[in-house]
Design a protein around this motif. Structure first.
Motif, PDB file in Angstrom:
ATOM      1  N   GLY A 333      20.069  -8.806  -2.204  1.00 42.72           N
ATOM      2  CA  GLY A 333      21.079  -9.354  -3.102  1.00 42.72           C
ATOM      3  C   GLY A 333      21.405  -8.439  -4.260  1.00 42.72           C
ATOM      4  N   VAL A 336      22.175 -10.364 -11.050  1.00 39.67           N
ATOM      5  CA  VAL A 336      23.271 -10.847 -11.888  1.00 39.67           C
ATOM      6  C   VAL A 336      22.820 -11.087 -13.326  1.00 39.67           C
ATOM      7  CG1 VAL A 336      24.576 -11.850  -9.985  1.00 39.67           C
ATOM      8  CG2 VAL A 336      22.817 -13.224 -11.143  1.00 39.67           C
ATOM      9  N   PHE A 349      17.630 -12.802 -12.454  1.00 39.51           N
ATOM     10  CA  PHE A 349      18.337 -13.687 -11.527  1.00 39.51           C
ATOM     11  C   PHE A 349      19.018 -12.824 -10.466  1.00 39.51           C
ATOM     12  CE2 PHE A 349      19.239 -16.986 -15.132  1.00 39.51           C
ATOM     13  CZ  PHE A 349      17.877 -17.180 -15.270  1.00 39.51           C
ATOM     14  N   ILE A 350      18.936 -13.256  -9.192  1.00 35.52           N
ATOM     15  CA  ILE A 350      19.527 -12.496  -8.085  1.00 35.52           C
ATOM     16  C   ILE A 350      20.478 -13.383  -7.291  1.00 35.52           C
ATOM     17  CG2 ILE A 350      19.071 -11.174  -5.975  1.00 35.52           C
ATOM     18  CD1 ILE A 350      16.353 -10.462  -7.086  1.00 35.52           C
ATOM     19  N   GLN A 351      21.691 -12.868  -7.039  1.00 31.80           N
ATOM     20  CA  GLN A 351      22.680 -13.552  -6.195  1.00 31.80           C
ATOM     21  C   GLN A 351      22.592 -12.975  -4.792  1.00 31.80           C
ATOM     22  OE1 GLN A 351      24.888 -16.009  -7.624  1.00 31.80           O
ATOM     23  NE2 GLN A 351      25.020 -16.539  -5.460  1.00 31.80           N
ATOM     24  N   HIS A 352      22.437 -13.851  -3.783  1.00 33.93           N
ATOM     25  CA  HIS A 352      22.195 -13.386  -2.414  1.00 33.93           C
ATOM     26  C   HIS A 352      23.368 -13.609  -1.462  1.00 33.93           C
ATOM     27  CE1 HIS A 352      17.904 -12.857  -3.347  1.00 33.93           C
ATOM     28  NE2 HIS A 352      18.004 -14.013  -4.004  1.00 33.93           N
ATOM     29  N   GLU A 357      21.016 -18.415  -4.801  1.00 32.81           N
ATOM     30  CA  GLU A 357      20.594 -17.638  -5.963  1.00 32.81           C
ATOM     31  C   GLU A 357      19.112 -17.910  -6.219  1.00 32.81           C
ATOM     32  OE1 GLU A 357      21.802 -16.910 -10.694  1.00 32.81           O
ATOM     33  OE2 GLU A 357      22.591 -18.646  -9.586  1.00 32.81           O
ATOM     34  N   THR A 358      18.351 -16.866  -6.575  1.00 27.36           N
ATOM     35  CA  THR A 358      16.941 -17.032  -6.912  1.00 27.36           C
ATOM     36  C   THR A 358      16.701 -16.563  -8.348  1.00 27.36           C
ATOM     37  OG1 THR A 358      16.422 -14.868  -5.922  1.00 27.36           O
ATOM     38  CG2 THR A 358      16.070 -16.818  -4.555  1.00 27.36           C
ATOM     39  N   LYS A 359      15.751 -17.242  -9.027  1.00 32.08           N
ATOM     40  CA  LYS A 359      15.459 -16.906 -10.416  1.00 32.08           C
ATOM     41  C   LYS A 359      13.954 -16.658 -10.583  1.00 32.08           C
ATOM     42  CE  LYS A 359      19.309 -19.650 -12.274  1.00 32.08           C
ATOM     43  NZ  LYS A 359      19.715 -20.711 -13.234  1.00 32.08           N
ATOM     44  N   LYS A 370      20.695  -5.311 -14.574  1.00 35.21           N
ATOM     45  CA  LYS A 370      21.848  -6.095 -14.155  1.00 35.21           C
ATOM     46  C   LYS A 370      22.822  -5.214 -13.375  1.00 35.21           C
ATOM     47  CE  LYS A 370      25.616  -8.991 -15.917  1.00 35.21           C
ATOM     48  NZ  LYS A 370      26.261  -9.566 -17.115  1.00 35.21           N
TER      49      LYS A 370
END
Length: 462
Positions: A333, A336, A349-352, A357-359, A370
């Motif tokens: 991902g 973000v 935080f990662i947008q996949h 989304e995982t935090k 970022k």
């Protein structure tokens, strides 16, 4: 003498004649030199010079000399009369220190900048390798009678060594690699106290235990799912050089029976692990993104916050671990958010994609920025207790279309199965590996005197 003369006179004339002839022949043999002696004296008179060194041929009829000559020819491929030139060098070793470069090492050993330049610019990959010296590496350096750097040996790994030699005034380099022999071995165990202890008792090393957990980490939560009586079987590589063990290699196949539920994994030539029917063991997301001691707080709608001292929803899972434990990206991902605030501390935080989304919260230190793209398993930060945290742990959240889901129970999408064009080849590999795992099962039964529970996969003592 007078008695001998009288005795000779008394002999018959025939006998006197024979004795006289024999005596003359003996005298001639004593006084006249042989042909070999004459040739030797002529050589000494005409060819040999004082102060000059000469080489004499060794006798060929000596069994030891012939054997030694044969060995020299086999080992060097050169004339038997020549010695290995490296024996004429004065050798010394130099250990790479923190902040060292080839130039610093050579200067420490007394070589000038010209020598450093010539060696560091040698043709081929060698020059790049000499720029990548690692702390703790050891260089072996030989100097000739002119105090020149004549040879350099750099063991890059257990199997590969770089050689640099001064030949006709120019440095030349080449690599030599030793052949690694691979042998397969099997380990198996029953969990009595912990998975880690069972792995050690079975003969697996730390890295193998971690790899085994990683293989099944998408299906089994090794923090809370492991139970006493669970079993595992592993087929893995042992590596040898010249008959000497140098370490373990890949895990080729494995089986883990967790709470009566069996999981099997087969390694294929692409380096990935698949179930026996060709489905990928890898999921699109890791079930737990950190190696943890225990889960200190589960996903729940209502929890008393240990710092804020009030009841509120806990929309993630807290994994207790030592400060500094690496935290991995659960999936591929884009980062973000990578920042710090008084509530979350250091966090990422990662947008996949696909609305996921995982935090990752309460890091001691972030390892990404970022906008950076990350891959599954990549280190993104380290466990800490920054922000509103009562102790070192990772707070992990999993969101689908903006809604928090329990990361331990949410259904994770699978990765791609094995390609159809390789399915037949994989089936043959899987059949062989399954036989080996079955053999390990039988060996475990025989070694521990245990019997399978009827209708189940769990084992118990009789």
């Amino acid at each position: 003498m007078k008695n001998i003369k009288n005795l000779y006179i008394q002999l018959p004339k025939k006998h006197q004649l024979v004795i006289s002839i024999i005596s003359i022949m003996l005298l001639l043999l004593i006084l006249l030199p042989s042909e070999k002696a004459t040739a030797s004296r002529q050589t000494a008179d005409n060819s040999l010079k004082v102060g000059q060194r000469y080489q004499l041929a060794l006798p060929e009829d000596s069994e030891i000399s012939t054997h030694q000559a044969d060995n020299n020819q086999d080992n060097s491929g050169q004339d038997d009369n020549f010695l290995d030139i490296s024996e004429q060098f004065n050798w010394q070793s130099a250990k790479v220190r923190n902040g060292d470069s080839l130039a610093k090492i050579f200067k420490r050993l007394g070589f000038n900048a010209q020598t450093t330049y010539k060696v560091s610019t040698v043709e081929g990959e060698a020059s790049n390798q000499l720029k990548r010296l690692q702390v703790g590496d050891v260089l072996r350096i030989g100097t000739n009678d002119k105090k020149e750097l004549a040879a350099l040996e750099y063991p890059i790994s257990q199997t590969k060594t770089l050689f640099v030699n001064l030949i006709d005034g120019k440095y030349q380099a080449h690599f030599e690699e030793k052949t690694v022999e691979i042998q397969e071995s099997i380990a198996h165990g029953i969990i009595k106290s912990s998975f880690w202890n069972a792995g050690i008792e079975s003969g697996l090393n730390d890295a193998q235990i971690i790899n085994l957990a990683n293989i099944f980490g998408w299906d089994i939560d090794f923090g809370i799912d492991i139970r006493q009586g669970d079993t595992f079987h592993v087929v893995y590589e042992n590596k040898y050089i010249d008959g000497e063990f140098i370490g373990t290699g890949k895990i080729l196949a494995a089986e883990f029976v967790n709470q009566d539920d069996p999981f099997q994994a087969i390694r294929f030539t692409d380096g990935e692990y698949y179930t026996p029917d060709g489905k990928s063991m890898r999921k699109a997301f890791l079930r737990a993104p950190v190696s943890f001691k225990y889960i200190s707080s589960n996903f729940k709608p209502k929890r008393f916050h240990p710092v804020q001292k009030r009841w509120k929803a806990h929309r993630g899972t807290d994994y207790a671990a030592k400060t500094g434990t690496p935290v991995l990206a659960a999936g591929n991902g884009k980062v973000v958010r990578a920042s710090y605030d008084k509530y979350n501390g250091h966090h990422v935080f990662i947008q996949h994609g696909n609305g996921i989304e995982t935090k990752y919260i309460h890091f001691s230190k972030r390892a990404v920025k970022k906008g950076q793209r990350v891959k599954q398993g990549q280190v993104i930060g380290y466990v800490g207790s920054t922000g509103l945290a009562s102790g070192p742990h990772l707070h992990y959240e999993f969101l689908l279309n903006g809604v928090h889901r329990n990361p331990r129970t949410v259904k994770l999408p699978d990765a791609q199965p094995i390609d159809n064009k390789y399915k037949a080849d994989f089936t043959l590999v899987a059949e062989q590996r399954l036989k080996e795992l079955s053999g390990s099962r039988q060996a475990l039964l025989a070694a521990n005197g245990i019997l399978p529970v009827e209708g189940k996969n769990r084992l118990q003592a009789p």
